[in-house]
Design an enzyme around this catalytic site. Structure first.
Site, short mmCIF file in Angstrom:
data_model
loop_
_atom_site.label_atom_id
_atom_site.label_comp_id
_atom_site.label_asym_id
_atom_site.label_seq_id
_atom_site.Cartn_x
_atom_site.Cartn_y
_atom_site.Cartn_z
N GLY A 88 0.87 -1.25 0.11
CA GLY A 88 0.11 0.13 -0.07
C GLY A 88 0.80 1.03 0.03
O GLY A 88 2.06 1.31 0.64
N ARG A 144 0.98 -5.05 -5.48
CA ARG A 144 0.88 -6.36 -4.81
C ARG A 144 1.23 -7.63 -5.68
O ARG A 144 0.46 -7.72 -6.62
CB ARG A 144 -0.33 -6.41 -4.15
CG ARG A 144 -0.65 -4.98 -2.99
CD ARG A 144 -1.53 -5.34 -1.98
NE ARG A 144 -1.25 -4.85 -0.76
CZ ARG A 144 -2.06 -3.54 -0.38
NH1 ARG A 144 -3.02 -3.16 -1.37
NH2 ARG A 144 -1.74 -3.09 0.71
N GLY A 162 5.29 -1.90 3.78
CA GLY A 162 4.92 -2.28 5.04
C GLY A 162 5.41 -3.83 5.33
O GLY A 162 6.37 -4.24 4.90
N ASP A 163 4.53 -4.42 6.15
CA ASP A 163 5.10 -5.60 6.60
C ASP A 163 5.28 -6.59 5.60
O ASP A 163 6.27 -7.49 5.59
CB ASP A 163 4.24 -6.12 7.83
CG ASP A 163 2.91 -6.18 7.67
OD1 ASP A 163 2.32 -5.85 6.46
OD2 ASP A 163 2.05 -6.75 8.50
N THR A 171 3.99 2.92 5.38
CA THR A 171 2.70 2.47 5.46
C THR A 171 2.04 3.51 6.54
O THR A 171 2.59 3.93 7.49
CB THR A 171 2.65 1.24 6.10
OG1 THR A 171 1.38 0.84 6.20
CG2 THR A 171 3.51 0.63 7.23
N ASP A 206 -0.26 2.75 8.25
CA ASP A 206 -0.92 1.71 9.31
C ASP A 206 -0.08 1.99 10.80
O ASP A 206 -0.76 1.47 11.65
CB ASP A 206 -0.97 0.23 8.84
CG ASP A 206 -1.93 -0.19 7.90
OD1 ASP A 206 -2.72 1.01 7.48
OD2 ASP A 206 -1.98 -1.12 7.32
N ASP A 262 2.06 -0.22 11.67
CA ASP A 262 1.89 -1.23 12.34
C ASP A 262 3.31 -2.31 12.34
O ASP A 262 3.40 -3.40 12.37
CB ASP A 262 0.71 -2.48 11.65
CG ASP A 262 1.24 -2.50 9.99
OD1 ASP A 262 2.24 -1.84 9.51
OD2 ASP A 262 0.59 -3.22 9.28
N ARG A 303 -5.74 -1.83 8.81
CA ARG A 303 -5.58 -3.40 8.55
C ARG A 303 -5.85 -4.03 9.96
O ARG A 303 -6.90 -4.00 10.40
CB ARG A 303 -4.40 -3.79 7.98
CG ARG A 303 -4.59 -4.83 7.00
CD ARG A 303 -3.47 -5.44 6.22
NE ARG A 303 -2.48 -4.65 5.66
CZ ARG A 303 -1.69 -5.07 4.41
NH1 ARG A 303 -1.86 -6.46 4.01
NH2 ARG A 303 -0.76 -4.20 4.01
N LYS A 314 -24.86 16.27 26.21
CA LYS A 314 -23.68 16.43 25.15
C LYS A 314 -24.29 16.30 23.65
O LYS A 314 -25.62 15.82 23.41
CB LYS A 314 -23.04 15.05 25.19
CG LYS A 314 -21.60 14.86 24.75
CD LYS A 314 -20.91 13.87 25.09
CE LYS A 314 -19.55 13.80 24.33
NZ LYS A 314 -18.62 12.67 24.40
N HIS A 319 -9.61 5.44 1.17
CA HIS A 319 -8.22 5.87 0.48
C HIS A 319 -7.96 7.22 0.60
O HIS A 319 -6.76 7.60 0.22
CB HIS A 319 -8.26 5.19 -0.96
CG HIS A 319 -8.11 3.75 -0.87
ND1 HIS A 319 -9.30 2.72 -0.51
CD2 HIS A 319 -7.08 2.66 -0.93
CE1 HIS A 319 -8.82 1.45 -0.67
NE2 HIS A 319 -7.69 1.41 -0.82
#
Ligand code: ADP
Ligand code: F6P
Length: 321
Positions: free
Chosen positions: A13, A74, A104-105, A127, A129, A131, A173, A215, A251
Site C-alpha cells: 500500500g 501487490r 509495509g510488513d 505504510t 498503518d 503496524d 488493517r 452532550k 483511501h
C-alpha cells in the site's frame, strides 16, 4: 566500500512520504558516490526487470507529493521462491548489490527473502498503518492521522448542529494506531481497535446517557480491523435507538501531501538506510525509536508483533468522559 550500485523500490500500500524517502535514498546515494537505480512497481518491476538509472533531477519536485513516483504493486509471483530468485537475478544482472525496500510488513517479508538470497537489503517503514515493530512511527502515519482528524473536525460541526452521533471507520488493517491517535487527537467518545476488547452494551448506554445529559455529539472511531462501521452503527441502534451517521474514510487517508513530520522522517530514514548499506550492513529494517534512528534485523522485525500503546488508549478513555 561494500556497495557500489544500489536500487530503491516502493511496495505494498502506498503512503504519503514515500516520495520523500525515494528522494532521500537517491540523493544520499549519489552524494556518497554510488550509482542509484529505481525499480518501477515494487516487486512486480523487479521480476519484469523494470529498472532504470536515477540522477539528481529524477527525484526533483517530489518531496511534497503523495503517492509514489515509482508506483507500487501487490505481486503474488514474488511470494514464490522462483519469483524471488528472478528478482535477485535481475538485480545482479544490473550489477546492483544493495536494495532499499520502502513498504509495509508484507514488503518487509519480501525484503527478508531477498536478503537471504544474498542481496544487501534495507527496509524503510512506508505504510499509513503504523503496524511495524522496532519503530515508533512509519512513514505516512502522521499524514493519515492528520487527514482523519481534519475529517472528524468537519463531522463534529454537522453532528453538533443536529445533536447526532457519528461512526467513523478508519484504515489500519490489523492495527488500531490510526484509530487511537486520531481518536485521542479529535476527542472521540469511543475508540474501537482490534487490540482491545469492548462491550457494545456499555458503549450504547454511555452514548444515550451522554446525550441525555446534554452532550451535543458523539464520535465513535472504528478501526477497520474491528469490523465495518455500518455494522457497529447498526449494533448501537439496536441497543439504544440512536442512529449514528457512518463515514468510511477509505483511501482518502492514503493521499495528499505528506506532513512535515513524514517528510523529515522519510528523509532521515532514507539517508540512514544508504549510510548503513555503505557501512556494510544488510538485512536490516530502519526505524526511529525515541528520536534515534535504529537498524534492526529484518528477520526479527517480521517475526515480531508491534506493541499497542495501552497508555495512550487509557488516556483517551479517561479524557472522553
Ligand atoms: P505491505 O507491504 O503494505 O504490507 P503487502 O502485504 O500487500 O503490502 O505486501 C506487498 C508485497 O510484498 C506483496 O504483494 C508481495 O509481493 C510481497 N510479499 C508479501 N509477503 C511476502 C512473503 N511472505 N514473501 C515474499 N514476498 C512477500
Ligand atoms: O496497509 C495499508 C492499507 O491502506 C490498510 O490500511 C488497508 O487495510 C489496506 O492497505 C487497503 O488495501 P488496498 O490498497 O488493497 O485497498
Amino acid at each position: 566500500m561494500s556497495v557500489k550500485k544500489i536500487a530503491v523500490l516502493t511496495s505494498g500500500g502506498d503512503s504519503q512520504g514515500m516520495n520523500a524517502a525515494v528522494r532521500a535514498v537517491v540523493r544520499s546515494g549519489l552524494y556518497h558516490g554510488l550509482e542509484v537505480y529505481a525499480v518501477q512497481r515494487g516487486y512486480a518491476g523487479l521480476i519484469n526487470n523494470d529498472i532504470r538509472r536515477m540522477d539528481l533531477r529524477s527525484v526533483g519536485d517530489i518531496i511534497q507529493r503523495g503517492g509514489t513516483i515509482l508506483q507500487t504493486a501487490r505481486c503474488k509471483e514474488f511470494m514464490t521462491p522462483e519469483g524471488q530468485q528472478i528478482g535477485a537475478n535481475n538485480l545482479r544482472e544490473h550489477g546492483i548489490d544493495g536494495l532499499v525496500v520502502i513498504g509495509g510488513d508484507g514488503s518487509y517479508q519480501g525484503a527478508n527473502k531477498l536478503s537471504k538470497l544474498g542481496i544487501k537489503t534495507m527496509g524503510l517503514p512506508g505504510t499509513i498503518d503504523n503496524d511495524i515493530p522496532f519503530t515508533d512511527f512509519t512513514i505516512g502515519f502522521d499524514t493519515a492521522v492528520s487527514i482523519v482528524v481534519d475529517a472528524i473536525n468537519k463531522l463534529r460541526d454537522t453532528m453538533s448542529s443536529h445533536e447526532r452521533s457519528s461512526v467513523v471507520e478508519v484504515m489500519g488493517r490489523h492495527c488500531g494506531d490510526i484509530a487511537l491517535y486520531s481518536g485521542l487527537a479529535s476527542g472521540a467518545e469511543t475508540i474501537l481497535v482490534p487490540e482491545v476488547g469492548f462491550d457494545l452494551d456499555e458503549i450504547a448506554k454511555r452514548m444515550a446517557d451522554n446525550f441525555a445529559q446534554g452532550k451535543r455529539h458523539s464520535i465513535v472511531i472504528v478501526a477497520e480491523g474491528v469490523g465495518k462501521g455500518e455494522d457497529i452503527a447498526a449494533e448501537i441502534t439496536r441497543r439504544n435507538g440512536i442512529e449514528p451517521r457512518v463515514t468510511v474514510l477509505g483511501h482518502i487517508q492514503r493521499g495528499g501531501a505528506p506532513t512535515h513530520n513524514d517528510r523529515i522522517l522519510a528523509s532521515s530514514l532514507g539517508d540512514f538506510a544508504v549510510r548503513k548499506l555503505i557501512e556494510g550492513e544488510s538485512g536490516k529494517a530502519c526505524g526511529i525509536i525515541k528520536g534515534e534512528l535504529v537498524a534492526t534485523d529484518i528477520d526479527k522485525v517480521v517475526h515480531t508483533k508491534k506493541d499497542f500503546n495501552m497508555e495512550l488508549y487509557e488516556l483517551a478513555k479517561r479524557l472522553s468522559q
